[in-house]
Design a protein around this motif. Structure first.
Motif, PDB file in Angstrom:
ATOM      1  N   ARG D 139       0.840  -1.196   0.000  1.00  0.00           N
ATOM      2  CA  ARG D 139       0.000   0.000   0.000  1.00  0.00           C
ATOM      3  C   ARG D 139       0.875   1.247   0.000  1.00  0.00           C
ATOM      4  O   ARG D 139       1.898   1.302   0.676  1.00  0.00           O
ATOM      5  CB  ARG D 139      -0.924  -0.026   1.220  1.00  0.00           C
ATOM      6  CG  ARG D 139      -1.859  -1.224   1.224  1.00  0.00           C
ATOM      7  CD  ARG D 139      -2.904  -1.115   2.298  1.00  0.00           C
ATOM      8  NE  ARG D 139      -2.326  -1.172   3.640  1.00  0.00           N
ATOM      9  CZ  ARG D 139      -2.060  -2.288   4.318  1.00  0.00           C
ATOM     10  NH1 ARG D 139      -2.328  -3.466   3.764  1.00  0.00           N
ATOM     11  NH2 ARG D 139      -1.544  -2.244   5.516  1.00  0.00           N
ATOM     12  N   ILE D 140       0.424   2.242  -0.781  1.00  0.00           N
ATOM     13  CA  ILE D 140       1.255   3.429  -0.972  1.00  0.00           C
ATOM     14  C   ILE D 140       0.544   4.722  -0.589  1.00  0.00           C
ATOM     15  O   ILE D 140       1.097   5.806  -0.729  1.00  0.00           O
ATOM     16  CB  ILE D 140       1.715   3.531  -2.447  1.00  0.00           C
ATOM     17  CG1 ILE D 140       0.499   3.508  -3.378  1.00  0.00           C
ATOM     18  CG2 ILE D 140       2.674   2.401  -2.793  1.00  0.00           C
ATOM     19  CD1 ILE D 140       0.830   3.838  -4.819  1.00  0.00           C
ATOM     20  N   GLY D 141      -0.689   4.603  -0.096  1.00  0.00           N
ATOM     21  CA  GLY D 141      -1.401   5.830   0.241  1.00  0.00           C
ATOM     22  C   GLY D 141      -2.206   6.355  -0.916  1.00  0.00           C
ATOM     23  O   GLY D 141      -2.088   7.522  -1.277  1.00  0.00           O
ATOM     24  N   SER D 142      -3.006   5.469  -1.510  1.00  0.00           N
ATOM     25  CA  SER D 142      -3.874   5.910  -2.613  1.00  0.00           C
ATOM     26  C   SER D 142      -5.147   5.091  -2.567  1.00  0.00           C
ATOM     27  O   SER D 142      -5.258   4.123  -1.810  1.00  0.00           O
ATOM     28  CB  SER D 142      -3.180   5.707  -3.959  1.00  0.00           C
ATOM     29  OG  SER D 142      -3.382   4.391  -4.425  1.00  0.00           O
ATOM     30  N   MET D 143      -6.123   5.463  -3.408  1.00  0.00           N
ATOM     31  CA  MET D 143      -7.381   4.713  -3.433  1.00  0.00           C
ATOM     32  C   MET D 143      -7.149   3.262  -3.841  1.00  0.00           C
ATOM     33  O   MET D 143      -7.954   2.384  -3.516  1.00  0.00           O
ATOM     34  CB  MET D 143      -8.376   5.385  -4.386  1.00  0.00           C
ATOM     35  CG  MET D 143      -9.049   6.624  -3.807  1.00  0.00           C
ATOM     36  SD  MET D 143      -9.966   6.331  -2.280  1.00  0.00           S
ATOM     37  CE  MET D 143     -11.438   5.515  -2.895  1.00  0.00           C
ATOM     38  N   ASP D 144      -6.061   2.996  -4.544  1.00  0.00           N
ATOM     39  CA  ASP D 144      -5.757   1.623  -4.941  1.00  0.00           C
ATOM     40  C   ASP D 144      -5.439   0.708  -3.758  1.00  0.00           C
ATOM     41  O   ASP D 144      -5.436  -0.519  -3.890  1.00  0.00           O
ATOM     42  CB  ASP D 144      -4.561   1.594  -5.904  1.00  0.00           C
ATOM     43  CG  ASP D 144      -4.942   2.123  -7.277  1.00  0.00           C
ATOM     44  OD1 ASP D 144      -6.148   2.278  -7.517  1.00  0.00           O
ATOM     45  OD2 ASP D 144      -4.033   2.392  -8.082  1.00  0.00           O
ATOM     46  N   ASP D 145      -5.132   1.315  -2.614  1.00  0.00           N
ATOM     47  CA  ASP D 145      -4.826   0.498  -1.431  1.00  0.00           C
ATOM     48  C   ASP D 145      -6.025  -0.325  -0.990  1.00  0.00           C
ATOM     49  O   ASP D 145      -5.875  -1.375  -0.361  1.00  0.00           O
ATOM     50  CB  ASP D 145      -4.375   1.391  -0.266  1.00  0.00           C
ATOM     51  CG  ASP D 145      -3.048   2.067  -0.550  1.00  0.00           C
ATOM     52  OD1 ASP D 145      -2.408   1.712  -1.563  1.00  0.00           O
ATOM     53  OD2 ASP D 145      -2.656   2.950   0.231  1.00  0.00           O
ATOM     54  N   LEU D 146      -7.230   0.201  -1.289  1.00  0.00           N
ATOM     55  CA  LEU D 146      -8.456  -0.548  -1.002  1.00  0.00           C
ATOM     56  C   LEU D 146      -8.845  -1.270  -2.279  1.00  0.00           C
ATOM     57  O   LEU D 146      -9.235  -0.643  -3.264  1.00  0.00           O
ATOM     58  CB  LEU D 146      -9.575   0.421  -0.566  1.00  0.00           C
ATOM     59  CG  LEU D 146     -10.955  -0.190  -0.359  1.00  0.00           C
ATOM     60  CD1 LEU D 146     -10.934  -1.275   0.706  1.00  0.00           C
ATOM     61  CD2 LEU D 146     -11.955   0.904   0.014  1.00  0.00           C
ATOM     62  N   LEU D 147      -8.703  -2.606  -2.285  1.00  0.00           N
ATOM     63  CA  LEU D 147      -8.986  -3.355  -3.509  1.00  0.00           C
ATOM     64  C   LEU D 147     -10.482  -3.424  -3.771  1.00  0.00           C
ATOM     65  O   LEU D 147     -10.938  -3.208  -4.878  1.00  0.00           O
ATOM     66  CB  LEU D 147      -8.426  -4.774  -3.400  1.00  0.00           C
ATOM     67  CG  LEU D 147      -6.900  -4.901  -3.326  1.00  0.00           C
ATOM     68  CD1 LEU D 147      -6.508  -6.366  -3.155  1.00  0.00           C
ATOM     69  CD2 LEU D 147      -6.244  -4.311  -4.572  1.00  0.00           C
ATOM     70  N   CYS D 148     -11.221  -3.781  -2.713  1.00  0.00           N
ATOM     71  CA  CYS D 148     -12.664  -3.981  -2.853  1.00  0.00           C
ATOM     72  C   CYS D 148     -13.214  -4.352  -1.485  1.00  0.00           C
ATOM     73  O   CYS D 148     -12.467  -4.385  -0.498  1.00  0.00           O
ATOM     74  CB  CYS D 148     -12.966  -5.102  -3.854  1.00  0.00           C
ATOM     75  SG  CYS D 148     -12.291  -6.695  -3.340  1.00  0.00           S
ATOM     76  N   PHE D 149     -14.506  -4.646  -1.434  1.00  0.00           N
ATOM     77  CA  PHE D 149     -15.101  -5.251  -0.254  1.00  0.00           C
ATOM     78  C   PHE D 149     -15.493  -6.685  -0.609  1.00  0.00           C
ATOM     79  O   PHE D 149     -15.764  -6.995  -1.774  1.00  0.00           O
ATOM     80  CB  PHE D 149     -16.331  -4.463   0.211  1.00  0.00           C
ATOM     81  CG  PHE D 149     -15.993  -3.135   0.819  1.00  0.00           C
ATOM     82  CD1 PHE D 149     -15.686  -3.023   2.161  1.00  0.00           C
ATOM     83  CD2 PHE D 149     -15.962  -1.979   0.035  1.00  0.00           C
ATOM     84  CE1 PHE D 149     -15.357  -1.798   2.732  1.00  0.00           C
ATOM     85  CE2 PHE D 149     -15.644  -0.751   0.588  1.00  0.00           C
ATOM     86  CZ  PHE D 149     -15.334  -0.653   1.943  1.00  0.00           C
ATOM     87  N   GLU D 150     -15.509  -7.531   0.408  1.00  0.00           N
ATOM     88  CA  GLU D 150     -15.915  -8.931   0.216  1.00  0.00           C
ATOM     89  C   GLU D 150     -16.974  -9.287   1.255  1.00  0.00           C
ATOM     90  O   GLU D 150     -16.956  -8.733   2.360  1.00  0.00           O
ATOM     91  CB  GLU D 150     -14.718  -9.868   0.424  1.00  0.00           C
ATOM     92  CG  GLU D 150     -13.673  -9.750  -0.669  1.00  0.00           C
ATOM     93  CD  GLU D 150     -12.451 -10.632  -0.395  1.00  0.00           C
ATOM     94  OE1 GLU D 150     -11.881 -11.104  -1.373  1.00  0.00           O
ATOM     95  OE2 GLU D 150     -12.093 -10.829   0.788  1.00  0.00           O
ATOM     96  N   PRO D 151     -17.859 -10.205   0.899  1.00  0.00           N
ATOM     97  CA  PRO D 151     -18.868 -10.624   1.894  1.00  0.00           C
ATOM     98  C   PRO D 151     -18.195 -11.182   3.145  1.00  0.00           C
ATOM     99  O   PRO D 151     -17.148 -11.842   3.054  1.00  0.00           O
ATOM    100  CB  PRO D 151     -19.648 -11.724   1.173  1.00  0.00           C
ATOM    101  CG  PRO D 151     -19.385 -11.497  -0.287  1.00  0.00           C
ATOM    102  CD  PRO D 151     -18.018 -10.914  -0.372  1.00  0.00           C
ATOM    103  N   VAL D 152     -18.762 -10.891   4.299  1.00  0.00           N
ATOM    104  CA  VAL D 152     -18.284 -11.489   5.543  1.00  0.00           C
ATOM    105  C   VAL D 152     -18.898 -12.875   5.628  1.00  0.00           C
ATOM    106  O   VAL D 152     -20.118 -13.012   5.605  1.00  0.00           O
ATOM    107  CB  VAL D 152     -18.721 -10.650   6.766  1.00  0.00           C
ATOM    108  CG1 VAL D 152     -18.304 -11.336   8.051  1.00  0.00           C
ATOM    109  CG2 VAL D 152     -18.140  -9.256   6.667  1.00  0.00           C
ATOM    110  N   SER D 153     -18.064 -13.904   5.649  1.00  0.00           N
ATOM    111  CA  SER D 153     -18.619 -15.251   5.604  1.00  0.00           C
ATOM    112  C   SER D 153     -18.974 -15.723   7.007  1.00  0.00           C
ATOM    113  O   SER D 153     -18.484 -15.211   7.989  1.00  0.00           O
ATOM    114  CB  SER D 153     -17.624 -16.207   4.949  1.00  0.00           C
ATOM    115  OG  SER D 153     -16.342 -15.992   5.499  1.00  0.00           O
TER     116      SER D 153
END
Lengths: 195, 389, 352, 153
Positions: D139-153
């Motif tokens: 992670r470098i401090g950009s929006m790319d640091d958050l890939l996505c959200f995933e369902p909580v299983s």
């Protein structure tokens, strides 16, 4: 796609005033406050367009591929435009009459450039000139070469210098530059209407 | 007609610099806005409408960026308007804002001109290599330099005229805390010896690339009177005008374009000015290349054709001359493109309000703000005065 | 306020792709046509204003070239907005209100075909938090549609009905791009384009342009037998960020409608800038339109959607019906930004 | 979008690709900068308004009034989908390279949702779905640091 820049923007002095961005309160997020802050980001953007230049420009460029310069005439004023854009900017009407222009022209004005803006290895300084192509009524920009830069003057007669026939495309780049054609200078009085 | 009088009661500027690394994009606009509101003794809630101008969206790479600033400007539920008219843009923007009051549609309008040129590069954002179009072989100055050369040929101006203009404007900028360039060591020699980029234009005779924003608060007559009663003098708008002509019209004079002459004539007529040289005390003129000062002096009717340079050489346009031009340092010292026009308009207003600080001209009562753009084809001007029109 | 009317209109035949022409060649015939219809000489307009978008054209200052079609010589009083032409009309209306002009030429155009329009429009999102994710205009509209469906504002069936009605109405519009539609039930069988949106829920990608002439008072009466008077006009913005907005209503339309006086008389037709089917119920509700008000008899943007012109075309469609005597009072709506962020409302009336 | 090729074939014209590409530089200011700094640390923060409502992602101003906000507060990395749409035809630059859901996700401790991608099968997507942030490894401090959200299983 983004990445952060490493270069830290220089601090600036804000003049005395009544408002500037307030300090943020990070007391509730100390683990963030204690590390180096992001100050800027790079936002890479790429968009692709399928560009079409329109009818008049297509006509002009198809001709230039055949080593012809073609202008279009304003039906109201009789003035000949090059490169044509399809409409006379004076009458607002379509320019439908095509006019074959000469391949020579005259320097109307110019400047001497001391930085390479062309992106390819030019001799510096070089001359960028407003050139009135024979038969047209509006000057175009072009490079002037084959003459010392300090000898270029308004009124200088020029010929267009083209790439090899085998390299001709539908592009302005077909004209490499302009060079003196040896004819006597045009008197300034005849150019007064073109600047 | 021209039902309602218009008063400028607030002027707010950011510090201009090459990179405003300390603020976000909306933060930049908020800085100018809050300063203007403080000057006008208002809050965002007092504002009826917002008119924003800037240069092409490609500078920041955001399509209609003002839409994402609506909340930041307290504009939810309000009219927000975007003007885009080339280099004259934020002059035009202020005129559109003025029209909203003059027409009686609104009473208090916030207008903002801004640019964050550090997001990209002017060379990229202003001149893509479009397919099928002729590539620029000489950069932006290369477009205008041949016309400057033509002006010199017509007027026989001494070749250091441009040097004198650049020196004057950059020295004036030292008195303006907001100005981008503060060149304390500048001298006649340093300008003259700077690189001749586009002969006859030297490096030090060209404008910088800046980040920055300016905001103005305009009100109707009642608002102007109220500010005046509270000891905050307004600048009254005496006339506004814009004019356009085609870039590529055969026969147009690019040294002294007709649209500039017509625009000046229109704004003078509205302001009751018959002799601009006598009646106008101070001018903020859009001079991105030094030679445009003498050229515009003639175009705007301050000098006979071919004699504008004499005013420069005689010191008439200096701070202590009798027609001071660009006391703020002008575009030659500060150039966030989409704000540069409104900075001229706002500085003209500051002068007649007596609030220009160190670069104030004593007793300035009537001032001209001037902006131009495109291929010297788009013009926006206003005349402001200390007295109610 | 001065009486100001639309006295003449013209528009292109709207097409998916006007590949053969550039912008100035696209708009020139329309400007010429509206000038001829207006009876005002080309060089006699007091003011000219246009609307367009550099991002659509992929070119900075793209409007400069298009000015050629006006024939701006001798120089003219002229301005340009980076918004739909409806706002250019608004600026012209204000100019006439100041008394500095009695007539105005207004035009706008959009060639969406060269770019990937939904992707181009992703550049209109928040530059820090949203634009890096490249959400398209369709993606954002689909989020709004879901919110509207969840709130009971509309349904996928109602949206299919709107698509069917719009496109079949467009059969009577010689300028429309899409003029046929399968029956609503068949539309419901189509696959999702972006659940909950199907292809029919989205306006097409269109190239086209439009022009109008405004005139004040007696000037309008002398030039037009039945001017379309602008009785009220106002525009308002909502916030930009989807996270702070209730996407199922339009507060800005409500305010603008009130300021423009929509409720001051019966509305016979409404031309609404509905780029997606779910916009119609949101707008109907915010405008307070009665159920029997005819919406988008032209087919609306669902039948032809030249960006930057589709809003001004709504005014043209209402004005044309007033000019012809078909209706006496109508409302026109234009929008800008994502998810109906910025809205303009105009009430047009015929005399008497 | 409906396709209807109505191009008139009256005359063949030249055409060429025009690519507009630039790595724009954006200064963040203190609030957006703090959010991106938090992402780099694998966390979320929000900002508190005058009523104590927490806005995430944070902005420098009250969205209703424009008044300045300054109080940054922590926000959880799990949350709930308020509403969503399905992105079947993924385009360049979007968070994932296969079909995904766009969703407005209200993180625990926040009062406003943020727009991002949820990586889940179409049939799993439902309003009210619980999701958890998936961060990039580097992670470098950009929006790319958050890939996505995933369902909580």
């Amino acid at each position: 796609m983004t990445d952060t820049t490493s270069s830290e923007p220089a601090p600036i002095e804000i003049p005395e005033g009544v408002w500037s961005q307030p300090e943020v309160d990070m007391s509730a997020i100390e683990e963030i406050a204690s590390v180096e802050s992001v100050r800027s980001v790079r936002a890479f953007a790429s968009l692709t367009y399928d560009y079409t230049p329109g009818l008049a420009t297509t006509r002009f460029l198809r001709a230039i591929k055949e080593k012809r310069l073609v202008g279009e005439r304003c039906s109201e004023t009789g003035k000949v435009y090059v490169p044509p854009r399809g409409v006379s900017p004076v009458s607002g009407m379509p320019t439908t009459e095509q006019v074959d222009l000469g391949l020579d022209g005259t320097v109307v004005s110019f400047c001497v450039v001391n930085l390479d803006f062309t992106g390819n290895a030019q001799e510096i300084p070089y001359v960028s000139a407003l050139i009135l192509v024979d038969g047209s009524d509006i000057p175009i920009y072009g490079l002037v070469r084959e003459i010392p830069y300090n000898e270029v003057q308004p009124g200088l007669r020029l010929k267009s210098v083209w790439v090899e026939d085998s390299e001709m495309t539908t592009s302005f780049e077909n004209i490499k530059w302009w060079a003196p054609n040896g004819e006597p200078d045009v008197p300034a009085s005849e150019l007064a209407d073109y600047v | 007609m021209g039902a309602e009088r218009v008063a400028v009661v607030g002027v707010g500027q950011t510090k201009y610099t090459a990179v405003r690394g300390d603020v976000s994009l909306p933060g930049l606009l908020r800085e100018a806005t809050f300063r203007a509101l403080e000057d006008a003794q208002m809050t965002l809630a007092d504002i009826d409408a917002i008119v924003i101008g800037k240069a092409p969206d490609f500078f920041e790479g955001i399509m209609v960026p003002e839409y994402s600033f609506v909340e930041a400007l307290g504009a939810v539920g309000k009219p927000i308007f975007r003007v885009h008219t080339a280099g004259s843009v934020s002059g035009s923007t202020a005129i559109v804002a003025s029209g909203l009051i003059e027409s009686g549609v609104h009473e208090r309008v916030l207008t903002i001109g801004w640019e964050m040129q550090s997001c990209s590069e002017a060379m990229w954002a202003l001149s893509f290599n479009m397919p099928f179009q002729q590539q620029l072989v000489a950069g932006a100055g290369g477009y205008f330099a041949p016309y400057i050369r033509q002006y010199i040929a017509r007027s026989n101006a001494p070749d250091d005229t441009g040097v004198l203009v650049a020196l004057k404007d950059r020295q004036n900028a030292l008195k303006n805390p907001y100005a981008h360039l503060h060149e304390h060591d500048i001298s006649y020699e340093s300008v003259k010896e700077s690189l001749m980029l586009w002969d006859p234009i030297r490096y030090s005779e060209t404008c910088p690339s800046s980040d920055g924003a300016i905001a103005l608060i305009l009100t109707n007559e009642a608002g102007g009177d109220a500010a005046s009663a509270e000891g905050r003098p307004p600048a009254w708008v005496h006339g506004t005008s814009f004019r356009s002509e085609p870039a590529m019209a055969a026969g147009r004079d690019q040294v002294s374009p007709q649209a500039g002459k017509d625009c000046a004539a229109d704004v003078y007529r509205q302001a009751g000015i018959t002799n601009p040289r006598e009646q106008i005390d101070v001018v903020e003129m859009y001079v991105p290349f030094s030679w445009y000062e003498p050229m515009w002096l003639e175009n705007l009717g301050f000098a006979e054709e071919g004699t504008g340079w004499q005013l420069t050489h005689d010191g008439v346009t200096a701070m202590d001359g009798d027609l001071p031009i660009n006391c703020s340092g002008g575009v030659l010292s500060t150039n966030p493109i989409g704000a540069s026009g409104m900075i001229r308009f706002g500085e003209a207003a500051l002068q007649v309000r007596g609030m220009a600080g160190e670069h104030q001209i004593d007793g300035a009562r009537t001032a001209l703000g001037h902006a131009y753009g495109g291929a010297a084809q788009f013009y926006a001007m206003w005349v402001v005065g200390a007295d109610k029109p | 306020m001065r009486d100001v009317a639309i006295i003449a209109t013209a528009q292109t035949k709207h097409v998916r792709s006007a590949t053969t022409v550039n912008e100035v060649e696209l708009i020139q015939p329309v400007i010429q046509e509206v000038i001829e219809r207006s009876g005002v000489a080309r060089h006699d307009f007091d003011f000219t204003c246009s609307g367009s978008s550099d991002y659509l054209a992929g070119q900075p200052f793209s409007f400069v070239m298009t000015l050629d079609a006006v024939g701006a010589w001798p120089p003219i009083s002229e301005s340009h907005v980076e918004m739909d032409g409806a706002w250019a009309l608004y600026e012209a209306w204000v100019k006439i209100q100041t008394g500095h002009a009695d007539t105005a030429l207004v035009y706008s155009y959009g060639k969406s075909s060269p770019g990937d329009l939904p992707r181009v429009l992703s550049r209109m999102t928040d530059p820090y938090y949203e634009a890096p994710l490249w959400p398209t205009s369709v993606d954002i509209a689909a989020l709004q549609a879901r919110a509207a469906i969840q709130a009971g504002v509309t349904s996928e069936q109602a949206m299919a009905d709107i698509a069917y009605r719009s496109r079949t109405s467009a059969a009577a519009n010689p300028f429309a791009q899409l003029t046929t539609s399968a029956q609503p039930l068949a539309l419901m069988d189509e696959e999702y384009l972006a659940d909950p949106l199907r292809r029919h829920d989205c306006a097409p990608v269109t190239d086209g342009g439009v022009a109008i002439v405004l005139a004040a008072g007696d000037k309008a009466r002398s030039l037009c037998s039945r001017p379309a008077w602008i009785r009220g006009i106002d525009h308002r913005a909502d916030g930009h960020h989807l996270n702070f907005r209730d996407l199922t209503t339009s507060p800005s339309v409500r305010i603008a409608a009130e300021k423009a006086g929509v409720a001051n008389g019966p509305i016979e037709i409404a031309e609404l800038h509905t780029c997606f089917t779910h916009h119609e119920p949101i707008l109907r509700s915010a405008l307070g339109l009665a159920d029997d008000v005819e919406v988008n008899p032209s087919g609306g943007p669902l039948a032809a959607n030249p960006m930057m012109a589709a809003g001004l075309i709504r005014m043209v469609e209402v004005a044309n019906r007033i000019h012809s005597g078909d209706v006496s009072r109508g409302v026109a709506h234009a929008t800008g930004g994502h998810a109906l962020q910025h809205n303009l409302i105009a009430v047009l009336e015929g005399e008497g | 979008m409906p396709e209807e090729a109505t191009t008139s074939g009256e005359e063949d014209v030249l055409r060429a690709p025009l690519v507009l590409e630039y790595p724009f530089k954006r200064t963040t200011g203190p609030v957006i900068g703090a959010f991106l700094t938090a992402l780099r640390e694998g966390r979320f923060i929000g900002i508190e308004d005058d009523q104590g409502k927490v806005l995430c992602p944070p902005v420098e101003y009250d969205p209703a009034s424009g008044a300045s906000l300054t109080k940054l507060v922590p926000v959880g990395s799990e949350g709930e989908v308020l509403f969503w749409s399905w992105n079947q035809s993924v385009r360049d630059g979007q968070p994932l390279d296969h079909p995904f859901a766009w969703a407005m996700v209200k993180l625990d401790g926040a009062d406003t949702p943020m727009m991002h991608a949820v990586d889940a099968p179409h049939e799993v997507m439902v309003t009210g779905l619980r999701v958890r942030a998936k961060f990039a490894e580097e992670r470098i401090g950009s929006m790319d640091d958050l890939l996505c959200f995933e369902p909580v299983s």
